[in-house]
Design a protein around this motif. Structure first.
Motif, PDB file in Angstrom:
ATOM      1  N   PHE A 241       0.506  -1.298   0.105  1.00  0.00           N
ATOM      2  CA  PHE A 241       0.301   0.078   0.178  1.00  0.00           C
ATOM      3  C   PHE A 241       1.045   1.181   0.048  1.00  0.00           C
ATOM      4  O   PHE A 241       0.508   2.079  -0.939  1.00  0.00           O
ATOM      5  CB  PHE A 241      -0.816  -0.065   1.412  1.00  0.00           C
ATOM      6  N   ALA A 242       1.956   1.020   0.103  1.00  0.00           N
ATOM      7  CA  ALA A 242       3.049   2.301   0.842  1.00  0.00           C
ATOM      8  C   ALA A 242       3.504   2.445  -0.686  1.00  0.00           C
ATOM      9  O   ALA A 242       3.973   3.809  -1.024  1.00  0.00           O
ATOM     10  CB  ALA A 242       3.757   2.218   1.976  1.00  0.00           C
ATOM     11  N   VAL A 243       3.904   1.602  -0.972  1.00  0.00           N
ATOM     12  CA  VAL A 243       4.182   1.498  -2.662  1.00  0.00           C
ATOM     13  C   VAL A 243       3.273   2.343  -3.400  1.00  0.00           C
ATOM     14  O   VAL A 243       3.948   2.453  -4.696  1.00  0.00           O
ATOM     15  CB  VAL A 243       4.683   0.154  -2.997  1.00  0.00           C
ATOM     16  N   SER A 244       2.189   1.600  -3.543  1.00  0.00           N
ATOM     17  CA  SER A 244       1.528   2.332  -4.573  1.00  0.00           C
ATOM     18  C   SER A 244       0.929   3.953  -4.372  1.00  0.00           C
ATOM     19  O   SER A 244       1.224   4.316  -5.409  1.00  0.00           O
ATOM     20  CB  SER A 244       0.003   1.383  -3.885  1.00  0.00           C
ATOM     21  N   VAL A 245       1.482   4.399  -3.079  1.00  0.00           N
ATOM     22  CA  VAL A 245       1.420   5.742  -3.013  1.00  0.00           C
ATOM     23  C   VAL A 245       2.874   6.619  -3.859  1.00  0.00           C
ATOM     24  O   VAL A 245       2.301   7.389  -4.495  1.00  0.00           O
ATOM     25  CB  VAL A 245       1.407   5.757  -1.527  1.00  0.00           C
ATOM     26  N   GLY A 246       3.918   5.905  -3.141  1.00  0.00           N
ATOM     27  CA  GLY A 246       5.293   5.721  -3.888  1.00  0.00           C
ATOM     28  C   GLY A 246       5.745   6.363  -5.170  1.00  0.00           C
ATOM     29  O   GLY A 246       5.854   6.603  -6.059  1.00  0.00           O
ATOM     30  N   LEU A 247       4.577   5.048  -5.966  1.00  0.00           N
ATOM     31  CA  LEU A 247       4.171   5.512  -7.852  1.00  0.00           C
ATOM     32  C   LEU A 247       3.248   6.441  -8.034  1.00  0.00           C
ATOM     33  O   LEU A 247       3.907   7.090  -9.071  1.00  0.00           O
ATOM     34  CB  LEU A 247       3.537   3.830  -7.836  1.00  0.00           C
ATOM     35  N   LEU A 248       2.320   6.499  -6.663  1.00  0.00           N
ATOM     36  CA  LEU A 248       1.875   7.766  -7.685  1.00  0.00           C
ATOM     37  C   LEU A 248       3.033   9.178  -7.486  1.00  0.00           C
ATOM     38  O   LEU A 248       2.954   9.545  -8.775  1.00  0.00           O
ATOM     39  CB  LEU A 248       0.490   8.385  -7.032  1.00  0.00           C
ATOM     40  N   VAL A 249       3.613   9.079  -6.839  1.00  0.00           N
ATOM     41  CA  VAL A 249       4.661  10.426  -6.202  1.00  0.00           C
ATOM     42  C   VAL A 249       5.514  10.449  -7.470  1.00  0.00           C
ATOM     43  O   VAL A 249       5.689  12.097  -8.270  1.00  0.00           O
ATOM     44  CB  VAL A 249       4.975  10.335  -4.898  1.00  0.00           C
ATOM     45  N   ALA A 250       5.835   8.882  -7.740  1.00  0.00           N
ATOM     46  CA  ALA A 250       6.938   8.625  -8.943  1.00  0.00           C
ATOM     47  C   ALA A 250       6.369   9.744 -10.387  1.00  0.00           C
ATOM     48  O   ALA A 250       7.101  10.027 -11.241  1.00  0.00           O
ATOM     49  CB  ALA A 250       7.422   7.790  -8.969  1.00  0.00           C
ATOM     50  N   PRO A 275      -4.804   1.717  -2.175  1.00  0.00           N
ATOM     51  CA  PRO A 275      -4.156   3.672  -2.279  1.00  0.00           C
ATOM     52  C   PRO A 275      -3.560   4.951  -3.210  1.00  0.00           C
ATOM     53  O   PRO A 275      -2.857   4.236  -3.340  1.00  0.00           O
ATOM     54  CB  PRO A 275      -3.469   3.369  -0.552  1.00  0.00           C
ATOM     55  N   THR A 276      -4.283   5.748  -2.883  1.00  0.00           N
ATOM     56  CA  THR A 276      -3.384   7.283  -3.708  1.00  0.00           C
ATOM     57  C   THR A 276      -2.796   8.265  -2.155  1.00  0.00           C
ATOM     58  O   THR A 276      -2.929   9.013  -2.475  1.00  0.00           O
ATOM     59  CB  THR A 276      -4.187   7.500  -4.995  1.00  0.00           C
ATOM     60  N   GLY A 277      -3.160   8.010  -1.355  1.00  0.00           N
ATOM     61  CA  GLY A 277      -3.170   8.906  -0.910  1.00  0.00           C
ATOM     62  C   GLY A 277      -2.630   8.394   0.820  1.00  0.00           C
ATOM     63  O   GLY A 277      -2.802   6.923   1.424  1.00  0.00           O
ATOM     64  N   TYR A 278      -2.512   8.794   1.710  1.00  0.00           N
ATOM     65  CA  TYR A 278      -2.005   9.047   2.905  1.00  0.00           C
ATOM     66  C   TYR A 278      -2.418  10.205   4.038  1.00  0.00           C
ATOM     67  O   TYR A 278      -1.895  11.541   3.153  1.00  0.00           O
ATOM     68  CB  TYR A 278      -0.945   8.263   3.120  1.00  0.00           C
ATOM     69  N   PRO A 279      -2.957   9.855   4.713  1.00  0.00           N
ATOM     70  CA  PRO A 279      -3.008  10.624   6.332  1.00  0.00           C
ATOM     71  C   PRO A 279      -1.740  11.364   6.333  1.00  0.00           C
ATOM     72  O   PRO A 279      -1.483  11.439   7.989  1.00  0.00           O
ATOM     73  CB  PRO A 279      -3.468   9.788   7.238  1.00  0.00           C
ATOM     74  N   ALA A 280      -0.803  12.518   5.803  1.00  0.00           N
ATOM     75  CA  ALA A 280       0.157  12.938   6.202  1.00  0.00           C
ATOM     76  C   ALA A 280       0.704  14.501   5.972  1.00  0.00           C
ATOM     77  O   ALA A 280       0.316  14.407   4.746  1.00  0.00           O
ATOM     78  CB  ALA A 280       1.651  11.855   6.868  1.00  0.00           C
ATOM     79  N   SER A 281       1.017  15.258   5.990  1.00  0.00           N
ATOM     80  CA  SER A 281       1.528  16.162   5.199  1.00  0.00           C
ATOM     81  C   SER A 281       2.747  16.483   4.310  1.00  0.00           C
ATOM     82  O   SER A 281       3.263  15.506   5.071  1.00  0.00           O
ATOM     83  CB  SER A 281       2.105  17.182   6.206  1.00  0.00           C
TER      84      SER A 281
END
Ligand SMILES: NC(=O)c1ccc[n+]([C@@H]2O[C@H](COP(=O)([O-])OP(=O)(O)OC[C@H]3O[C@@H](n4cnc5c(N)ncnc54)[C@H](O)[C@@H]3O)[C@@H](O)[C@H]2O)c1
Length: 330
Positions: A241-250, A275-281
Motif C-alpha cells: 500500500f505504501a508502494v502504491s502511494v509512492g508510485l503515484l508520487v514518482a 491507496p493513492t493517499g495517506y494522512p500525512a503532511s
C-alpha cells in the motif's frame, strides 16, 4: 542464480531430488504449518521447524533458534533448507541458510503474492536488527518453486498488498502493463501469466546486477516515498500500500520532468483498489525522505518514470519532490 520453476507443489519432490541433499528440513510459520504443511509433506517427509507468525520474528533470535535445531539434526552444507511462507519466511530461510556452515542448499516455496513476485526472487536475505533488514546477505536459492495454488488461502488484504508491487512492474515493463490494462477486478491480476511476467522482469534485472550497484536500483521505483510512509506509520501501513502511494508520487515527478502521463498510473491504482493517499503532511514526508538511505550526499535519489517501460534513476531537486508531494498529501 536461482532456478525459478513455475508449477505446482507436485514439482517439489523432483526439485528436492535433483539436489541429492544429505538432509532436508522445512522452515515455516505456525499459520502455514496448519494450512499447507500437511499437503507439502506428502511430497517430501522431513522435519518442520515453525516459528510464530509476524515481521518481528524475522530476527536474529529466530535465526539462532533455527541454527541450533539444524546443528542438533546434524545438518551439513549438502543439506537442504526449504522456506515455505511469505517474505518474512523466505528472507529468514535465506539468511539462516547462507550463514550456516557458510551456506547450505536453499529452496523457497513463496506463499504470498508479494513473495512470489518479489521477496523470494533475486537472492536478498535478511533479518531485522534495530532497523528493517539491517543484517543480510546476497544468497540466491537453488530453487524457487512458484505454486500459485498456495494463494488460495491468502487473505484478500495480502493479495492487494502484492498488487502494489505488481503495479510497480507495470510501470517498469510494458508487457506487464499491457496484461493489466483491461483488468477491473483486482483478483484477476492473480493470473499465472502476470505473475510469470513480473518474475521474469525481476530475474532479468537481478541477473545483470545482483548486488544493486546499478540497474537493480530501478526496482526501487515508488520505494523512496514508501519507506518514508512505512516509518511515519510505525510500520503499520502494509508495504504494498505504501508502494502504491509512492508510485503515484514518482509518476507525478515523471510528469513534471518528462511529461510522463501520471493519470495512467492513478487510474490503474484506482482499478486495483490501491491507496493513492495517506494522512500525512507533505512536510512530514519530506523530512522522512531526507533521512532515507537513498538520501545521497545530501540529495534525494529517485526512480523517475519517463514512459511506461522506461525509468531513470537520478537525483531530483527538493522543489520538484515537494510539488509532487503537495498533490498527494494534503
Ligand atoms: N528479499 C527481498 O528482496 C524482499 C523484497 C520485498 C519484501 N521483502 C520482505 O518480505 C516481507 C513481507 O513479505 P509478505 O508481504 O509476504 O509478508 P508475510 O511473510 O508476513 O506474510 C503475510 C501474512 O500472510 C500469511 N500467509 C502467508 N502465506 C499464506 C497463505 N498461503 N495463506 C494464508 N496466509 C498466508 C503470513 O503468515 C502472514 O501473516 C518483509 O519482511 C520484507 O522485508 C523482501
Amino acid at each position: 542464480m536461482e532456478r525459478v520453476v513455475f508449477g505446482s507443489l507436485l514439482h517439489l519432490s523432483s526439485l528436492i531430488n535433483s539436489l541429492k541433499p544429505y538432509k532436508v528440513a522445512f522452515l515455516t510459520n505456525n499459520i502455514l504449518k496448519e494450512l499447507w504443511m500437511g499437503e507439502i509433506l506428502k511430497y517430501k517427509e522431513a522435519p518442520v521447524i515453525a516459528i510464530p507468525d509476524g515481521e518481528r520474528y524475522k530476527s536474529i533470535e529466530s535465526a539462532m533458534y533455527i541454527w541450533k535445531i539444524l546443528r542438533e539434526m546434524e545438518f551439513t552444507r549438502k543439506s537442504l533448507l526449504i522456506g515455505v511462507g511469505g517474505g518474512v519466511i523466505t528472507d529468514l530461510a535465506g539468511f539462516v541458510s547462507s550463514i550456516y556452515m557458510r551456506g547450505t542448499y536453499l529452496g523457497l516455496v513463496p506463499t504470498t503474492l508479494l513473495a512470489q513476485i518479489d521477496a523470494a526472487i533475486g537472492g536478498k536475505t535478511g533479518v531485522n536488527f534495530y532497523g528493517k533488514n539491517m543484517l543480510g546477505t546476497f544468497y540466491p536459492a537453488n530453487f524457487v518453486l512458484i505454486a500459485p495454488e498456495t494463494l488460495k488461502t491468502l487473505p484478500q488484504e495480502e493479495l492487494l498488498n502484492g498488487l502494489g508491487e505488481i503495479a510497480k512492474y507495470a510501470i517498469l515493463d510494458s508487457t506487464v502493463y499491457r496484461f493489466l490494462q483491461d483488468i477491473d477486478d483486482p483478483m484477476e491480476a492473480l493470473r499465472r501469466d502476470i505473475i510469470e511476467a513480473c518474475v521474469n522482469f525481476k530475474l532479468k534485472i537481478v541477473r545483470e546486477d545482483m548486488r544493486e550497484e546499478g540497474k537493480r536500483r530501478v526496482l526501487n521505483l515508488g520505494h523512496t516515498v514508501a519507506h518514508a510512509l512505512e516509518k511515519l506509520s510505525n510500520y503499520r501501513i502494509k508495504h504494498g500500500f505504501a508502494v502504491s502511494v509512492g508510485l503515484l508520487v514518482a509518476a507525478l515527478v515523471g510528469e513534471m520532468l518528462y511529461g510522463f502521463d501520471a493519470g495512467k498510473v492513478e487510474a490503474m491504482l484506482h482499478r486495483f483498489r490501491l491507496p493513492t493517499g495517506y494522512p500525512a503532511s507533505p512536510q512530514e514526508v519530506l523530512r522522512e525522505l531526507r533521512g532515507d538511505k537513498k538520501f545521497w550526499y545530501g540529495k534525494i535519489v529517485f526512480v523517475v518514470p519517463v514512459e511506461i517501460g522506461n525509468v531513470r534513476v537520478e537525483i531530483v531537486g527538493e522543489e520538484v519532490i515537494k510539488r509532487a508531494l503537495e498533490k498527494v498529501f494534503k
